[in-house]
Every structure is written in structure tokens, then in C-alpha cells.
Design an enzyme around this catalytic site. Structure first.
Site, mmCIF file in Angstrom:
data_model
loop_
_atom_site.group_PDB
_atom_site.id
_atom_site.type_symbol
_atom_site.label_atom_id
_atom_site.label_comp_id
_atom_site.label_asym_id
_atom_site.label_seq_id
_atom_site.Cartn_x
_atom_site.Cartn_y
_atom_site.Cartn_z
ATOM 1 N N GLY A 648 0.821 -1.200 0.000
ATOM 2 C CA GLY A 648 0.000 0.000 0.000
ATOM 3 C C GLY A 648 0.853 1.247 0.000
ATOM 4 O O GLY A 648 2.069 1.203 0.220
ATOM 5 N N ARG A 649 0.193 2.374 -0.253
ATOM 6 C CA ARG A 649 0.879 3.665 -0.280
ATOM 7 C C ARG A 649 0.146 4.649 0.612
ATOM 8 O O ARG A 649 -1.081 4.622 0.717
ATOM 9 C CB ARG A 649 0.948 4.234 -1.701
ATOM 10 N N GLY A 650 0.919 5.503 1.241
ATOM 11 C CA GLY A 650 0.351 6.549 2.077
ATOM 12 C C GLY A 650 0.909 7.895 1.667
ATOM 13 O O GLY A 650 1.652 8.020 0.683
ATOM 14 N N GLN A 651 0.563 8.913 2.455
ATOM 15 C CA GLN A 651 1.010 10.266 2.132
ATOM 16 C C GLN A 651 2.513 10.416 2.261
ATOM 17 O O GLN A 651 3.139 11.181 1.546
ATOM 18 C CB GLN A 651 0.302 11.260 3.062
ATOM 19 N N GLY A 653 4.861 7.583 2.578
ATOM 20 C CA GLY A 653 5.704 6.424 2.336
ATOM 21 C C GLY A 653 4.963 5.292 1.660
ATOM 22 O O GLY A 653 3.748 5.342 1.454
ATOM 23 N N VAL A 654 5.743 4.276 1.309
ATOM 24 C CA VAL A 654 5.213 3.080 0.657
ATOM 25 C C VAL A 654 5.435 1.896 1.589
ATOM 26 O O VAL A 654 6.505 1.771 2.195
ATOM 27 C CB VAL A 654 5.914 2.833 -0.694
ATOM 28 N N VAL A 655 4.439 1.024 1.700
ATOM 29 C CA VAL A 655 4.534 -0.148 2.564
ATOM 30 C C VAL A 655 4.730 -1.385 1.698
ATOM 31 O O VAL A 655 3.994 -1.603 0.728
ATOM 32 C CB VAL A 655 3.276 -0.305 3.440
ATOM 33 N N LYS A 670 7.968 -0.185 5.869
ATOM 34 C CA LYS A 670 7.528 1.118 5.387
ATOM 35 C C LYS A 670 8.744 1.923 4.970
ATOM 36 O O LYS A 670 9.650 2.165 5.773
ATOM 37 C CB LYS A 670 6.745 1.867 6.466
ATOM 38 N N ASP A 766 -3.875 10.693 14.347
ATOM 39 C CA ASP A 766 -4.347 10.202 13.045
ATOM 40 C C ASP A 766 -5.099 8.876 13.202
ATOM 41 O O ASP A 766 -4.819 7.905 12.494
ATOM 42 C CB ASP A 766 -3.174 10.046 12.075
#
Length: 916
Positions: A648-651, A653-655, A670, A766
Site C-alpha cells: 500500500g501507499r500513504g502520504q 511512504g510506501v509499505v 515502510k 491520526d
């Protein structure tokens, strides 16, 4: 005999030729191992330099040193002593300096010179050292040999780490491939002690020697092995090789190895140099050699080691035994482990320094933040309570005058007989009364009357004051205790000589309330009034001839004095003086409190500046050094993680998937690439908070971190955070469908996790569906602690996911109640059983539109399936007033009660079940 000697020499030459290629291969392997060591040593050195620079800057800033960049804080050493005390501990600094400066050195020890020479030749290639026959070994007197790197081949005699001796060597007379034996041996007739102790220093343009020195120990008849180690071990990184050329260790060998183990505690690489059958230590079914058993008894090896030297279960000794000389390349593995151990130890020490000082910074930030918040409240509280005390005492003085009059009359009536009796039996001081009752002079009569008056006044004073104190004593509990503590705290933080003036004025107010007796014993109006009454008594008594001083006379004088006292005048005078003194003390208290407030205003301004500096500069800077040292420790111990498929991807970083790392599996990785210095520092500080948190079953475990300096082909640096991997997140769980009981249990798990964070002084900031992960049993854990911060370190930055963000987040002033708000929104999704947006949020065309609506009070709508108690809990959690939101310690039992009612009774609400 000659044929046997020739055959033996031939076998030895063939063996050397066979091992020559192995030696060259081992040399290359060693070179790669030292390159690995030097790469990470350079990072450790850079981190240490940056750390020393950081502590030097702190010292200049807060020590008040001349020329310091921040001299405005030089006078604050007492107040900010905790920052001034943040220094690089000398012991750790010296250890780290020594570690990063030490050059690796291979010490070749062994049973005899033949074995030691064979190992040296195997490492360096060729026949640099002559191999002695059995007969030569018996009478060998070789000196110590040290191989160093140089641009050309040179041989000289030198005292260790001192100076070169002027001495003509055979090697100087011409070219050579093997060092002449005459230069290696100590002459029997040598009398100069310097020449006898000198080592043969050989410089060679050999690639291996660029990274490591090699020292071959001398014969035992020339010098003890312990002296060789003693000369070098304190200023080199020691790699000890022990050449075994016999079938087993002799008694002398065992004593030598025991001394090395006890004195230096160094791991040793044991290698057989004789041509024997293959005996690898790792043979599972093979018979163990006598040498192997001897080394176990000496404590160098432990059962359970494999042939590569890796530790088995319970093993702590990294020593290694290789029973084939052709396997000398395994020295590369051993040396890499030894050098890595030194680097890991140094990284651990350095990281402990970073973490300890960083915790001091964070604790100081908490103290300063609390000081900034509590000091104005303490000042206001003290002012308010003093006003209440003053007004209460004034009201008491107004209504107490009549009570005081009655009290005085009552006291006089109750004490009259006792006073008269005491006066009749009174013995006068400094006055001689004749035994026959003859009259005394008028002056002595006056003195007697004075003393009787003192007796009456003192007894009356004590009785009245005791009753007055008991009548107003409740004020002590209501006002005085807490106010005095506040004042002590305020004056303690205001380090000035006049800081206790306010407390003194408060004491005067209390003195006016509780110590009224001073108005009787000083030159007060009451005393003068009493004195006038006594004068009238004297005038009535002394206009005739002096009386005889008898008990009856003393009783009569006391009776007249008591009868002439006016209770109403005494009460009025007491109250008047009490009010006057009270008003004066109140005005002085208000003035001194104002002065104290002005002093605190200047101090708090400096405190705020320092708090900002700690939060924005000092702590993040040190946190980055801590992240680097911890990541160095992790990569040395566990290696670089292998990145799997993207999860998955977040604001930020990439997991990725990571099968295993550091003994943990499966893992999630991450990858975060900080774009600038600020993001680097923020990431480092947040990483420190995560690593500092104790493990908790409701938080996703952080296993470690690695800094990838080659990320993107070396174009950028990435921080790889390795965490435990769970089954799925709550968003996916709700989409696939979960039962009511499961959802409520997830809510309880989230509350437990948030409550734990808040108890640690940390705000998540968060909380949302994708940051709640579920295991295979549908138990929840909170993840993505990237926004986590202690309240004292929060800068007011706007972070989080818009739908879950509390209104006050936009103002920049918020506390841990933002997590309660976010949980309220999360609980709405949990109760709805779906991931569909609330209507109030779905209508918003943009984030700005959503934020404006939230600020105006927009909240998710109530669905028909919602239980009444669940809806009330949601509303309480997302209350617009942060102070009205419940604490997680209150939410948890409420939620448990809801779960018990809906899921564990026969009257289970079907409406909520229908949503699954």
C-alpha cells in the site's frame, strides 16, 4: 633418512602450493570483509563527529561561555541547569574515540613458529616466512614480526610503537622472496635489551595490509605471548588466530590460552596447519577431535556450534575451530563477526547516549510546557484566594465585635474567682514585702499594681485569643494551605533575593487573623486604654498613706481592675486594629504579587523561547543522530531487509511485504524518503517516540529501522521502518463484513490502545480506519504512529485525515482530546458496519469545504440502526468543546457496558446486527 626428509619437504611444498590458491582466495574474502567494516565504521565516525559537535554547541549555548551565541541564556544556568548538564559523558566519549580510531590487527599465535609462519604465508601469499623443520622448531628463537602496508618492501628492527633501530640486516644485502632466517631470530649472544625486544617490521605493498596489520607472535623462549597482546590490544581491533600444528594442545598451550581468555576475553580463530584428515567441527555424525574437546573444556567453544562459527542456542562464545588449513578463508567470516561486534557495541553505546540525552530534552520540554501553562493559573489562583481570604476576614471582623464583647464578658465571669485567687497568692518580682505587714512606699505599691495588672491582662489575653482562633480556624483549611503551596512554587521558580516578600505579606494577613494577642502586649490603643483604667485605680488607692500589702489588698486591687475593664471598648479596639492591620497587609500582598507577576512574565518569555528551541532545534537534531546510530546497530545485527511486493501507499511512504528480518516474520516494511531537513528531523523524533514506547498488545510492534543510502540508485536516502505484519486493516474488514460483537470488541481494542498512548503522554493525531489493523482473530492494533507526539513537543501543525480531524486542530492549539474526537468518528463507522461516508461529509466538494463545515459544527448523521447509548457516546466524543469530551478511561467502561448489554444478553439489539 635423507629420502624421508626429502619426501617430507616435498609433501610440505605440495601442501603449500595447494593452500596458496586458498590463501589468495582467503585474502580476497578478508579484503571484502574489511571493506564492509570500513563502510560502517565511516558512518559511525561521522555520527560521532556530529554528536560531539552537537554537545559542543549545547555547551556554548547554555554554559554562559564567552562568545557563546546565546548569551541571553547565560544567566539562566540555575533555571535551565538540566540543559546545561546535557553533556557527552567522558567515559563513553573516550571509549567511542578509541573504537573509531583503532585499526584492525590480526594476531597470529600458535604452538610453534612453523604453524604461525604457515598462517602468515597463507594470508599474504608466497613464502615470506620460512617454514621450519621439526628439528629447527626445538631451538627456534624467532622475534615478533609485524607486517604493515607500504609503497615498497622494507624490513627493519623497531621497538613497538616507538622508534626504528639502526641495525644491518641480511635482507638489506640483496633481493629476497623469503625473509632471511638470520633477521627473524634473536641472536643468542645479543646483550642489548632493546635489540632483544625489538620486533621485525616488514612493510609490503599488499592490498590486504591497507586495511589491517598482521602481527606474528615470537617464540615462547624469546617472549611471552601475553606481552605481545599487552603491547597492542588497547589501541587496535584485535583478531586473534591460533595455529595448531599438533594433534592436541600441550599443557603449556592450555595455560597460555587460559591466560588469554581470563585477561583479554578475546574470541580466537583456531586453525590446524598440519596435514591431517578432514575434521570439520560441523560434522553431525563424525567423531569429535581431541582438540575440539579441549577447547570446549577451556571455554572457547560450546556444543551446538556449526562449522561456520555461527552461535547455536545458548552459545555466547564467538570463537571458531577449523580443522582443515584449506578452509582458512573462513577467517573472513570470523573477522567480520569480530569487527561487527565492535561496531555494534560502539553503536549501542552511542545510541544510549543519544536516547538518554533526548529523553532529558523531552522531559525538560514537558517541564517548560507545564510551567508556561500553570504559572499564570497559579498567579490568578493566588490572587483570587487572597481576595476571598481578605473579604472573609473583613466580614468576620464586622460581625465579631459583638461576639468579642460577649466573649470577653463571659471569659471574665468564668475566670473571675480564679483570677482573684491567683492575684491574692501572687508573689511580686523585685519587690521586698516585710513579713510584719508594715506599709511600703508609694513607688513599690505602684509596682505591685502593675504586676497584678500584667497577670490579669495575660490571662485574659490567652483566653480570648484561643476562642477567637477557634472561631475563624476553618479559613486555614479553606484558603491558606493551597495558597501557601502556590506561593512557594511561584517564589521557588523566581530566583531573586526579594522573592519571599509576597509570602511575608500573606503571613501578615494570617498573623492578623490568628495572632491577635500582639495588640495586648505592644504599645497599642488597647494597652493604653487599660493603662488609663489602672491609673485611675492607683489614684483612688494612693492619695492616702501607703497600704499594707496583704492578700486581701491584692485581691481588692484585682477586683477593682476587673470591674473597671470595658468589654465593649476592648472588643471595638480589637476589631479596629484587626481591620487596619488586615487592610495594610492586603494592599502590600497585592503589590508584591504584582511584582512577582512581572518577574515571572520575563522569565516565562525566556522559557517560551527555550521551549521552542528545544522542540524545533535541539531535540530533532539529536533525534536524527539517534535514528542513525540505532539504524546502524540494526543493520549490523540483522542486515538490510529484503523488500517484497507493495502492500500500500500513504502520504509519506510506501509499505512493502518483508518475509523476515531480525528473527521476526512476517514483517511489513515502510519506506519513507524525507524530502528535506525538516521532514528528516520530524521523522527521527517520531521514531524515537515509537521506540521509547513500551510494547503493548494494542499497538503494532516496531522491530527496527535501517537507513538505505542506496535508495533509488543512490539518488536519495530512505528510512526503512520494519514492523509486524497483520492480516488486514479495519477498512477492509468493514467492507467484507464483521459481526456486531466483533466490531464492538475492535472498538474496545482501539480505546485501550489510545488510552495507553495517552497514559504515556503521547497523542496519536491520526486515528482512522486504515490505521487500525486486524489480526486473524479480528483483534485490533493501532498502527502508523508517524504523527505521534508528546503533548509538550507538539508544534500545533495541522496533521491527520480531514474526516477524523477535530475542529481545534485548525487553530493549532490542541491536546490529546483530538484522539477522542477521531475515535467518535471511527465509532460511527464501526456502528454503521460499512465504510460509506456520512452524508454531511459526502456533500463536501473539497477538503477546505469539509474543514469549514466541521468548524461550523457539521457531524455525521444518526442512522436508524444506531443504539441510543452508542449514539450518545459518539456525540460526547465529537463534542465541539474539547473540555467536554470524555477521557478514554471513561469511554472504556461505557463501551464495555454497551457490549455486555447488546451482545451478552438475550435482548440483543437486532437493528445493529442487520447492518452486517
Amino acid at each position: 633418512m635423507q629420502r624421508d626428509g626429502t619426501r617430507s619437504a616435498r609433501r610440505m611444498d605440495e601442501g603449500d602450493r595447494r593452500t596458496g590458491s586458498a590463501g589468495r582466495s582467503g585474502s580476497r574474502e578478508l579484503g571484502r570483509g574489511f571493506s564492509y567494516y570500513n563502510k560502517y565504521l565511516a558512518r559511525l565516525q561521522q555520527n560521532l563527529r556530529d554528536t560531539k559537535r552537537f554537545f559542543r554547541d549545547i555547551k556554548l549555548t547554555y554554559s554562559g561561555a564567552p562568545g557563546g551565541p546565546d548569551t541571553e541564556f547565560s544567566g539562566a544556568e540555575g533555571e535551565f541547569g538540566q540543559l546545561h548538564s546535557i553533556t557527552f559523558p567522558r567515559q563513553e566519549e573516550e571509549y567511542l574515540k578509541l573504537t573509531v580510531r583503532c585499526r584492525p590487527c590480526i594476531f597470529i599465535l600458535g604452538q610453534n613458529c612453523s604453524g604461525r609462519g604457515r598462517v602468515a604465508n597463507g594470508l599474504l601469499g608466497g613464502q615470506l616466512l620460512p617454514i621450519l623443520t621439526h628439528g629447527d622448531i626445538e631451538c627456534c628463537k624467532r622475534r615478533r614480526i609485524r607486517f604493515r602496508h607500504g609503497k615498497q618492501t622494507l624490513v627493519s628492527l623497531a621497538l613497538p610503537e616507538q622508534y626504528e633501530l639502526v641495525h644491518q640486516l641480511v635482507a638489506h644485502q640483496g633481493k629476497w622472496d623469503t625473509i632471511p632466517e638470520e633477521d627473524l631470530d634473536v641472536p643468542e649472544d645479543e646483550e642489548d635489551p632493546a635489540h632483544r625486544l625489538a620486533e621485525l617490521e616488514v612493510t609490503l605493498p599488499h592490498q590486504l595490509l591497507q586495511d589491517v596489520d598482521i602481527v606474528v607472535s615470537p617464540c615462547r623462549s624469546s617472549q611471552a605471548v601475553s606481552m605481545t597482546l599487552e603491547d597492542y590490544v588497547d589501541h587496535v581491533q584485535s583478531i586473534v588466530v591460533y595455529a595448531v600444528s599438533e594433534e592436541m594442545l600441550s599443557k603449556q598451550d592450555e595455560e597460555e590460552l587460559t591466560e588469554i581468555k581470563e585477561k583479554y576475553k578475546l574470541p580466537v580463530f583456531f586453525i590446524r596447519t598440519s596435514s591431517t584428515k578432514d575434521r570439520l567441527i560441523g560434522g553431525s555424525e563424525g567423531v569429535r577431535s581431541v582438540l575440539y574437546e579441549q577447547l570446549i573444556e577451556l571455554g572457547y567453544l560450546q556444543r551446538g556450534l556449526c562449522n561456520c562459527g555461527a552461535a547455536g542456542s545458548g552459545s555466547t562464545a564467538p570463537s571458531m575451530l577449523v580443522e582443515q588449513f584449506e578452509k582458512i578463508r573462513q577467517l573472513s567470516t570470523f573477522s567480520r563477526q569480530v569487527l561487527q561486534m565492535h561496531l555494534v557495541d560502539a553503536a549501542i553505546v552511542l545510541n544510549m547516549v543519544h536516547s538518554r540525552c533526548l529523553d532529558l530534552f523531552i522531559n525538560k520540554a514537558f517541564d517548560m510546557h507545564r510551567d508556561l501553562q500553570i504559572t499564570p493559573k497559579r498567579l490568578e489562583y493566588t490572587r483570587q484566594k487572597e481576595n476571598e481570604l481578605y473579604e472573609s476576614l473583613m466580614r468576620i471582623s464586622d460581625r465579631k465585635q459583638e461576639e468579642l464583647k460577649d466573649m470577653i464578658v463571659e471569659t471574665l465571669n468564668s475566670m473571675r474567682e480564679q483570677l482573684l485567687e491567683d492575684a491574692a497568692n501572687m508573689q511580686f518580682k523585685d519587690i521586698v514585702i516585710p513579713q510584719n505587714g508594715e506599709p511600703v512606699s508609694a513607688h513599690e505599691v505602684k509596682c505591685c499594681i502593675f504586676q497584678i495588672k500584667e497577670l490579669i491582662i495575660s490571662r485574659l489575653n490567652q483566653a480570648v485569643v484561643n476562642k477567637l482562633i477557634s472561631s475563624v480556624d476553618y479559613l486555614r483549611e479553606s484558603f491558606v494551605g493551597t495558597m501557601e503551596r502556590c506561593l512557594r512554587s511561584l517564589e521557588k521558580s523566581q530566583q531573586e533575593s526579594s522573592s519571599h516578600v509576597t509570602s511575608n505579606h500573606l503571613k501578615q494577613i494570617l498573623n492578623a487573623a490568628y495572632h491577635v494577642e500582639v495588640t495586648f502586649n505592644s504599645g497599642s490603643t488597647v494597652t493604653r486604654m487599660v493603662w488609663e483604667q489602672i491609673v485611675q485605680i492607683i489614684q483612688r488607692i494612693t492619695w492616702v498613706s501607703p497600704p499594707t500589702i496583704t492578700p486581701e489588698w491584692k485581691r481588692r486591687v484585682a477586683q477593682d481592675a476587673i470591674e473597671t475593664l470595658s468589654a465593649s471598648k476592648l472588643a471595638k479596639s480589637i476589631c479596629s486594629q484587626f481591620c487596619k492591620r488586615l487592610k495594610s497587609s492586603h494592599e502590600a500582598f497585592a503589590a508584591s504579587l504584582k511584582q512577582l507577576e512581572v518577574g515571572h512574565s520575563g522569565r516565562l518569555e525566556k522559557t517560551n523561547d527555550l521551549w521552542l528551541r528545544v522542540r524545533k532545534d535541539h531535540a530533532p537534531r539529536l533525534a536524527r543522530l539517534s535514528l542513525e546510530s540505532r539504524s546502524l546497530q540494526d543493520v549490523l545485527l540483522h542486515g538490510k531487509p529484503r523488500i517484497g511486493r507493495e502492500l500500500g501507499r500513504g502520504q509519506y511512504g510506501v509499505v512493502y511485504l518483508c518475509d523476515s528480518w531480525g528473527g521476526h516474520f512476517p514483517c511489513a516494511l515502510k519506506s519513507v524518503v524525507p524530502p528535506d531537513e525538516k521532514h528528516w528531523n520530524d521523522l527521527a523524533l517520531e521514531f524515537h517516540y515509537m521506540r521509547s514506547l513500551p510494547k503493548h498488545e494494542r499497538l503494532v510492534d516496531l522491530h527496527g529501522s535501517v537507513i538505505d543510502y542506496s535508495y533509488g540508485g543512490g539518488s536519495s536516502i530512505a528510512v526503512l521502518l520494519i514492523t509486524e505484519r497483520l492480516h488486514r486493516d479495519l477498512y477492509v474488514g468493514l467492507k467484507t463484513g464483521l459481526s456486531l460483537e466483533t466490531r464492538l470488541q475492535i472498538a474496545l481494542d482501539v480505546v485501550e490502545g489510545i488510552r495507553f498512548l495517552h497514559n504515556q503522554g503521547v497523542v496519536h493525531r491520526d486515528i482512522k480506519l486504515k490505521n487500525v489493523l486486524l489480526d486473524k482473530k479480528h483483534r485490533a492494533k493501532i498502527t502508523d504512529l508517524g504523527f505521534c507526539k508528546p503533548e509538550a513537543m507538539m508544534s500545533g501543525s495541522i496533521v491527520g485525515t480531514p474526516i477524523h480531524m477535530a475542529p481545534e486542530l485548525f487553530s493549532g492549539k490542541y491536546d490529546n482530546s483530538v484522539d477522542v474526537y477521531a475515535f467518535g468518528i471511527l465509532f460511527w463507522y464501526i456502528c454503521s458496519g460499512s465504510v460509506k461516508l456520512p452524508e454531511a461529509f459526502e456533500k463536501c466538494a473539497s477538503k477546505d469545504h469539509l474543514w469549514n463545515n466541521v468548524r461550523k459544527g457539521a457531524r455525521p448523521e444518526r442512522l436508524t440502526i444506531f443504539d441510543e447509548e452508542c449514539w450518545k457516546l459518539m456525540e460526547a466524543c465529537w463534542n465541539g468543546d474539547p473540555s467536554q469530551r470524555p477521557l478514554m478511561g471513561i469511554v472504556q467502561p461505557m463501551l464495555q457496558g454497551i457490549m455486555d448489554r447488546l451482545c451478552h444478553t438475550q435482548e440483543t439489539g437486532k437493528a445493529l446486527e442487520d447492518s452486517t
